[in-house]
Write an enzyme that holds these catalytic residues in place. Sequence first.
Site: not given
Length: 429
Positions: A207, A218, A281
């Site tokens: 990032k 997060d 995920r």
Amino acid sequence: MSTQMSVFLSTQAAQPQWGEKALISFAEQGATIHLQQTQDFSAIQRAARKLDNQGIRTAFLAGEGWDLESIWAFYQGYRDAKKRNTVEWKALAAAEQVELEARIKATDWTRDIINKSAEEVAPRQLATMAAEFIKSLAPDHVSYRIVKDKDLLTEGWEGIYAVGRGSERTSAMLQLDYNPTGDENAPVFACLVGKGITFDSGGYSLKPSNMMSAMKADMGGSGMITGALGLAIMRGFNKRVKLILCCAENMVSGRALKLGDIITYKNGKTVEIMNTDAEGRLVLADGLIYASEQKPQLIIDCATLTGAAKNALGNDYHALLSYDESLSQQALAAAKEENEALWALPLAEFHREMLPSNFADLSNISNGDYTPGASTAAAFLSYFVEGYQKGWLHFDCSATYRKSASDKWAAGATGMGVKMLARILMQQA
């Protein structure tokens, strides 16, 4: 100006010298919040922010009109990450006082843990702190285990281990059992799964700094769903629930996950890594497999999963994605009843076909231009939910954290969604 002040509510307009449609006016007895209509909770929250910004450190909610919801609105806006402010109010009816204190306890815990730095909250610490919070609310009904480091591999939780292997801080999976029934063989009513990435550098898909600066938050999905279970317990929830937090730190090192790596999950699915910044995920998949093994009636997962959801909804709404239309409508109704903002984003069967890989069953990101990132992320998760078309709700948590203050919220964690999720649990039971 004094740091202590009485605060009144009024539906009358402020005197002209305070400006047209002024929200707040001041007099010797204190500050008055001028509402355009009764029970304008948004205006009360905005007024509380103004008082905080003006250095008022203790507010006494005086006069008429301060009920449960108006006090709650003021508290939400008045609280900041530094916890400098104190709110006092006249006694409420017993049941309302209990409810208010429960809300404050659950959302304060959620906001505090999300606001902590990544140095304070490593993966194992997150799992431990969440377990200790829930156990403190129902010590006789809570048991838990924390699976960590190489034990994750032994038990088949490949996703959590793979995402966290680049960090010196070991990954962990919390498996908490809240069972108030007294029957160790009681069926599990619901499983709650939280993404617990305690810091997300993006891994090798690194990032930029301006996107990384808030990545201590997060793990907001874990904070939100733990707080919600806590509030439900304090509201008298009496069904068996399992809380599963998937905790890791996504870092860069010689051991870190690489593009092209393939993860083989416990349910047999293989996933090719095409972007290491799509890591949430990967850890949630383990949690959803474990949840499915429990055969619950309801699975809820919460995650700060995609920038796509935040691009669509901003910081003011959480996103809901589900294949279960009836359950989705009930969740949206619960959010409305709790005065929390929730918006449904599309999730269709064809989204499941947008994750092709040449080397595995799935890629961890969708391919092509203008792909619907929030929808395909939820579709990815569906491959790890047994019977995904019924009884599963996925929340992409866009509103858990704000990098900068707004007219309603201080910078940092909001606690939004805790009440909504608690109500969903209570109503589905």
